[in-house]
Design a protein around this motif. Structure first.
Motif, PDB file in Angstrom:
ATOM      1  N   TYR A  29       0.863  -1.180   0.000  1.00 11.83           N
ATOM      2  CA  TYR A  29       0.000   0.000   0.000  1.00 11.83           C
ATOM      3  C   TYR A  29       0.899   1.229   0.000  1.00 11.83           C
TER       4      TYR A  29
ATOM      5  N   THR B 291       0.065   4.713  -0.672  1.00 14.76           N
ATOM      6  CA  THR B 291      -0.582   6.035  -0.578  1.00 14.76           C
ATOM      7  C   THR B 291      -0.491   6.779  -1.923  1.00 14.76           C
ATOM      8  N   SER B 292      -0.055   8.038  -1.906  1.00 16.41           N
ATOM      9  CA  SER B 292      -0.202   8.896  -3.089  1.00 16.41           C
ATOM     10  C   SER B 292       0.612   8.462  -4.301  1.00 16.41           C
TER      11      SER B 292
ATOM     12  N   GLN C 206      -6.717  13.712  -0.648  1.00 23.39           N
ATOM     13  CA  GLN C 206      -7.673  12.611  -0.772  1.00 23.39           C
ATOM     14  C   GLN C 206      -8.734  12.904  -1.829  1.00 23.39           C
TER      15      GLN C 206
ATOM     16  N   PRO D  19      -3.463   8.795   6.987  1.00 23.49           N
ATOM     17  CA  PRO D  19      -2.834   7.508   6.707  1.00 23.49           C
ATOM     18  C   PRO D  19      -1.707   7.185   7.689  1.00 23.49           C
TER      19      PRO D  19
ATOM     20  N   GLY E  53      -3.312   1.645   6.438  1.00 20.79           N
ATOM     21  CA  GLY E  53      -2.915   0.914   5.242  1.00 20.79           C
ATOM     22  C   GLY E  53      -2.976  -0.593   5.373  1.00 20.79           C
TER      23      GLY E  53
ATOM     24  N   GLY F  75      -4.705   6.982  -3.618  1.00 25.63           N
ATOM     25  CA  GLY F  75      -3.616   6.074  -3.276  1.00 25.63           C
ATOM     26  C   GLY F  75      -3.704   4.826  -4.122  1.00 25.63           C
TER      27      GLY F  75
ATOM     28  N   THR G 104      -2.142   0.348  -4.356  1.00 26.37           N
ATOM     29  CA  THR G 104      -1.370  -0.776  -3.833  1.00 26.37           C
ATOM     30  C   THR G 104      -0.686  -1.443  -5.020  1.00 26.37           C
TER      31      THR G 104
ATOM     32  N   GLY H 156       4.639   8.774  -2.083  1.00 26.06           N
ATOM     33  CA  GLY H 156       3.583   8.566  -1.097  1.00 26.06           C
ATOM     34  C   GLY H 156       4.066   9.013   0.262  1.00 26.06           C
TER      35      GLY H 156
ATOM     36  N   ASN I 142       4.007   7.699   2.936  1.00 23.30           N
ATOM     37  CA  ASN I 142       4.654   6.640   3.713  1.00 23.30           C
ATOM     38  C   ASN I 142       6.113   6.432   3.341  1.00 23.30           C
TER      39      ASN I 142
ATOM     40  N   PRO J 237       5.971   8.641   7.872  1.00 28.59           N
ATOM     41  CA  PRO J 237       5.236   9.761   7.294  1.00 28.59           C
ATOM     42  C   PRO J 237       6.119  10.958   6.965  1.00 28.59           C
TER      43      PRO J 237
END
Length: 366
Positions: A60, A62-63, A155, A241, A246, A259, A261, A325, A327, A350
């Motif tokens: 996963y 995210t962006s 988002q 997030p 996630g 986002g 995966t 992302g 993350n 993050p």
């Protein structure tokens, strides 16, 4: 640097990151001239079972997934089914509320549509409710006149992109991704918005990086990114997030196209294809060069810069375009060298891109 030595150099860097405890597990894939030249993995995908990371482990990211949503829109423009100047409300009539009828696809791709927010009480489960989230975005009053300022649509971008794609194709954005991108490119099983339930066993388990300090709510409220306008906040504070977010099956299996995966190999191959004929030379140029420079209301009014659908000038290369992302993952391409890169990991750090910057620098300098 020869391709064999680049593979060994990247592999050594991954092994070092895992051995040092900086990362639990990670993947890196690099395409050059359309050829896979690095496919490196290290570490553990699931600490509870000891399942190792492999090249097919889904993460996963995210962006980083926004790059796939933008690619779909460019494909539809290339096919003459859509224009960047098409009003969003032409495809999604409800979006016209509160004078948003002038906001265009171009504004969405440059994060200047004026609707960066989601309701302050948005939850993780709420983000999985497509109809409710789209209704919230459609009902939002614009924060500024579209095209005049930038505000990262963290988002809301996903629902906007999804409604644009659905308005053209008549399918969900996941169905469009499969039909127009993953199946034609041989990426079935490597790049998703919503992950099929049967594939959840391939997804890496995320862990939060140790927090350096806990930011109190009053400090959070001072950050422009968390400002509240008419009950909407640019970042849904109840659903920020993190690893727990996630790892949720409902989040992983839902279409939340802000986002995605994916495997490192899957996202790298997408960028390789974008640079090798998946879209026209004109589309590629629009992706990888600045399309809008304007004050960014979420960065204190300093100028922000966006290509059409992508961040541009990444990792020290003026021609690199793509997405990171929150993350600490990334997918990007550099047309100057024909290099496409995917970097995935399961330590959720993050805003900390130290690992990505280290690996991207290593690759782009080679």
């Amino acid at each position: 640097m020869g391709m064999t030595s680049l593979q060994s150099t990247v592999q050594q860097a991954l092994d070092d990151l895992v051995e040092a405890g900086t990362e639990r597990g990670l993947q890196v894939a690099v395409y050059r001239g359309g050829e896979l030249v690095v496919d490196a993995v290290a570490g553990i995908a699931d600490p509870a079972t000891g399942r190792p990371f492999d090249s097919g482990t889904l993460v996963y990211a995210t962006s980083t997934g926004k790059g796939a949503a933008s690619a779909l829109i460019h494909l539809l423009v290339d096919r003459g089914e859509l224009s960047f100047d098409t009003p969003v409300a032409e495809l999604w009539p409800e979006f016209a509320a509160h004078g948003k009828d002038k906001a265009t696809v171009r504004h969405v791709l440059t994060h200047s549509a004026g609707v960066p927010g989601l309701p302050v009480d948005t939850t993780a489960a709420g983000l999985c409710d497509w109809d409710a989230m789209c209704a919230a975005v459609a009902a939002e009053k614009p924060w500024f006149e579209p095209g005049t300022k930038i505000a990262y649509h963290a988002q809301s971008f996903g629902y906007l992109a999804g409604q644009i794609v659905s308005g053209v194709t008549g399918t969900t954005i996941s169905e469009a991704l499969r039909a127009h991108v993953t199946e034609p490119l041989g990426l079935a099983g490597e790049l998703y918005f919503g992950v099929p339930s049967a594939e959840l066993g391939r997804v890496a388990v995320l862990e939060d990086a140790p927090a350096e300090f806990e930011m109190p709510p009053e400090m959070l409220a001072e950050i422009p990114f968390f400002q509240v306008v008419d009950g909407y906040t640019a970042a849904p504070m109840a659903a920020m997030p993190d690893a727990a977010f996630g790892n949720r099956a409902d989040v992983l299996t839902a279409d939340i196209p802000a986002g995605g995966t994916m495997t490192a190999r899957g996202v790298a191959k997408l960028y390789a294809a974008l640079m090798d004929g998946l879209v026209s030379a004109e589309r590629l140029r629009e992706m990888s060069t600045p399309a809008l420079v304007a004050p960014d209301v979420l960065a204190g009014g300093a100028d922000g810069t966006w290509g059409l659908g992508y961040g541009v000038g990444l990792f020290g290369s003026p021609t690199a375009f793509g997405f990171g992302g929150v993350n600490g993952t990334a997918g990007f391409g550099d047309p100057a060298t024909g290099t496409a890169v995917g970097i995935m990991k399961n330590t959720f750090s993050p805003g900390d891109f130290a690992t990505v910057e280290r690996l991207a620098g290593l690759i782009l300098r080679s």
